[in-house]
Enzyme design. Sequence first.
Site, PDB file in Angstrom:
ATOM      1  N   CYS A  39       0.825  -1.224   0.000  1.00 56.81           N
ATOM      2  CA  CYS A  39       0.000   0.000   0.000  1.00 56.81           C
ATOM      3  C   CYS A  39       0.852   1.263   0.000  1.00 56.81           C
ATOM      4  CB  CYS A  39      -0.933   0.001   1.200  1.00 56.81           C
ATOM      5  SG  CYS A  39      -1.811  -1.553   1.431  1.00 56.81           S
ATOM      6  N   HIS A  83      -9.192   3.275  -1.407  1.00 54.95           N
ATOM      7  CA  HIS A  83      -7.792   2.846  -1.287  1.00 54.95           C
ATOM      8  C   HIS A  83      -7.405   1.914  -2.433  1.00 54.95           C
ATOM      9  CE1 HIS A  83      -4.023   1.625   0.286  1.00 54.95           C
ATOM     10  NE2 HIS A  83      -4.416   0.680   1.122  1.00 54.95           N
TER      11      HIS A  83
HETATM   12  N1  COA Z   1     -16.876   1.116   3.991  1.00 59.04           N
HETATM   13  C1  COA Z   1     -18.171   1.450   3.751  1.00 59.04           C
HETATM   14  N2  COA Z   1     -18.995   0.726   2.961  1.00 59.04           N
HETATM   15  C2  COA Z   1     -18.463  -0.355   2.374  1.00 59.04           C
HETATM   16  C3  COA Z   1     -17.143  -0.755   2.568  1.00 59.04           C
HETATM   17  C4  COA Z   1     -16.335   0.026   3.413  1.00 59.04           C
HETATM   18  N3  COA Z   1     -15.082  -0.311   3.650  1.00 59.04           N
HETATM   19  N4  COA Z   1     -16.902  -1.874   1.850  1.00 59.04           N
HETATM   20  C5  COA Z   1     -18.052  -2.164   1.205  1.00 59.04           C
HETATM   21  N5  COA Z   1     -18.987  -1.249   1.527  1.00 59.04           N
HETATM   22  C6  COA Z   1     -20.372  -1.229   1.079  1.00 59.04           C
HETATM   23  C7  COA Z   1     -20.493  -1.357  -0.423  1.00 59.04           C
HETATM   24  O1  COA Z   1     -20.532  -0.086  -1.035  1.00 59.04           O
HETATM   25  C8  COA Z   1     -21.804  -2.094  -0.575  1.00 59.04           C
HETATM   26  O2  COA Z   1     -22.857  -1.157  -0.386  1.00 59.04           O
HETATM   27  P1  COA Z   1     -24.236  -1.296  -1.215  1.00 59.04           P
HETATM   28  O3  COA Z   1     -24.821  -2.613  -0.785  1.00 59.04           O
HETATM   29  O4  COA Z   1     -25.009  -0.104  -0.768  1.00 59.04           O
HETATM   30  O5  COA Z   1     -23.838  -1.269  -2.655  1.00 59.04           O
HETATM   31  C9  COA Z   1     -21.826  -3.039   0.632  1.00 59.04           C
HETATM   32  O6  COA Z   1     -20.983  -2.418   1.622  1.00 59.04           O
HETATM   33  C10 COA Z   1     -21.297  -4.431   0.329  1.00 59.04           C
HETATM   34  O7  COA Z   1     -20.114  -4.290  -0.436  1.00 59.04           O
HETATM   35  P2  COA Z   1     -19.150  -5.522  -0.730  1.00 59.04           P
HETATM   36  O8  COA Z   1     -18.095  -5.059  -1.698  1.00 59.04           O
HETATM   37  O9  COA Z   1     -19.969  -6.731  -1.106  1.00 59.04           O
HETATM   38  O10 COA Z   1     -18.491  -5.774   0.683  1.00 59.04           O
HETATM   39  P3  COA Z   1     -17.526  -6.967   1.085  1.00 59.04           P
HETATM   40  O11 COA Z   1     -18.138  -7.624   2.274  1.00 59.04           O
HETATM   41  O12 COA Z   1     -17.130  -7.786  -0.084  1.00 59.04           O
HETATM   42  O13 COA Z   1     -16.219  -6.153   1.531  1.00 59.04           O
HETATM   43  C11 COA Z   1     -14.744  -5.409   3.249  1.00 59.04           C
HETATM   44  C12 COA Z   1     -16.175  -5.405   2.711  1.00 59.04           C
HETATM   45  C13 COA Z   1     -14.644  -4.513   4.477  1.00 59.04           C
HETATM   46  C14 COA Z   1     -14.341  -6.847   3.631  1.00 59.04           C
HETATM   47  C15 COA Z   1     -13.809  -4.898   2.116  1.00 59.04           C
HETATM   48  O14 COA Z   1     -14.171  -3.558   1.790  1.00 59.04           O
HETATM   49  C16 COA Z   1     -12.348  -4.939   2.510  1.00 59.04           C
HETATM   50  O15 COA Z   1     -11.717  -5.994   2.445  1.00 59.04           O
HETATM   51  N6  COA Z   1     -11.755  -3.792   2.923  1.00 59.04           N
HETATM   52  C17 COA Z   1     -10.371  -3.755   3.340  1.00 59.04           C
HETATM   53  C18 COA Z   1      -9.439  -3.617   2.154  1.00 59.04           C
HETATM   54  C19 COA Z   1      -8.006  -3.799   2.570  1.00 59.04           C
HETATM   55  O16 COA Z   1      -7.682  -4.660   3.376  1.00 59.04           O
HETATM   56  N7  COA Z   1      -7.096  -3.006   2.008  1.00 59.04           N
HETATM   57  C20 COA Z   1      -5.708  -3.062   2.346  1.00 59.04           C
HETATM   58  C21 COA Z   1      -5.515  -2.382   3.656  1.00 59.04           C
HETATM   59  S1  COA Z   1      -3.967  -2.692   4.420  1.00 59.04           S
END
Ligand code: COA
Length: 388
Positions: free
Chosen positions: A87, A336
């Site tokens: 990242c 991100h």
């Molecule tokens: N914050 C707010 N809303 C979020 C979100 C977040 N981080 N991630 C997803 N959403 C919302 C989406 O917009 C979607 O909304 P909608 O139903 O209104 O369209 C809903 O939540 C479901 O989205 P989806 O993509 O299916 O979620 P998911 O369960 O597959 O993923 C996380 C959610 C948190 C697991 C994923 O965003 C993630 O892995 N984040 C971390 C990324 C990371 O680790 N980056 C490196 C950092 S070191």
Amino acid sequence: MARRRAALVGAGHTRFGVLPEGPRALLRTAVDSAFGSVDRGLERSRVEEAFLGTLGFSGWQLGNASAVLAEEARILPAPVTRVENACASAGFALRAAVRAIESGARDVVLVAGVEKMNDSPSPHRRYWLGVSGDTEWERLAGLTFAGVYGLMASRHMADYGTTAEALAAVAVKNHANGARNPNAQFQKVITREQVLGAPRVADPLGLLDCCPVSDGAVALLLAGEEVARTLTDTPVLVVGAGAGSDTLALQERESLTSLSATKAAATDAFRHAPFDRSRLDFLEVHDCFTIAELLALEDLGMAPPGGAAAMTLEGATAAGGRLPVNPDGGLKAKGHPIGASGASQAYEAFVQLRASAGARQVAGAERALTHNVGGSGASATVTLFQRG
Ligand code: COA
């Protein structure tokens, strides 16, 4: 002899989010917009070198992504080097460009960052998020990045009494900021109750404590200070470019509540800086999870250990507060796209220090710090900017 300084003279940013465009188009848009932002114009033939931050998420151009940037930026035959530090890829790409200019080797350098994360199904995305973590002790045991930061949050709560409300305050603030940023993935205000009531991802972190999975690209144009002054009346000087490393696996570290790579990078950045921490007008810190913003404030020396929660809860880091943090919405709300985030932070420094950040402008901003972390803290950069 005074050191030659590098300056930002142009910057371009695509929207972050779930986007239809592929990585080539994202890069082209960001680079075109960076050239378009140079006040007195800059011919592409003047770019002598470029650095590209990208993880190559989902396997896109896993090898030789540099060649794509050279083509899309139309800077052939300038050499391009790809920088991959998870990242923190673009933070390190920016630092390489600054060093190339400070050393006198180059006059004009392009930095770009890109990631396309939403073109693969969920299990594939989980795999690619995992590749930057420790393989032997963490990834193969099933630990995700949310899990890693969840462990840090639990330890911080146990050691300092940090509350879930304090973590939620980071998310609420960054979403409020993102709502004023037209490039942000989430431009919606959220409440503390929504954060606390969101589905759990890795206790104590819920969905709204996490950054999302994002597509996007950013490009920056840098020049030696004397060249920069011929291109614009308002260059943004890079007056510190520090970096540091730590072990990849959490278990090898002395502390779970502090990132020593951030501390090392900050010490490095401030070593020759013309101002100290007390003169900063705002910060862009690496808030991949809400706990990460609190750790950053403490490791950067803005709050004592355990003190960032109170600072956040009292509103000091909010827009209009004593020290605004992540005025663009941060990774949490802006999004991100891994390889682009470090360049996005520098983009924010560029527009803010030129007083062109629109609705999210930090009034009178003259000095800024950006902080970019690789993975769970194995690498970090800290960059200092000053209005020229
Ligand atoms: N914050 C707010 N809303 C979020 C979100 C977040 N981080 N991630 C997803 N959403 C919302 C989406 O917009 C979607 O909304 P909608 O139903 O209104 O369209 C809903 O939540 C479901 O989205 P989806 O993509 O299916 O979620 P998911 O369960 O597959 O993923 C996380 C959610 C948190 C697991 C994923 O965003 C993630 O892995 N984040 C971390 C990324 C990371 O680790 N980056 C490196 C950092 S070191």
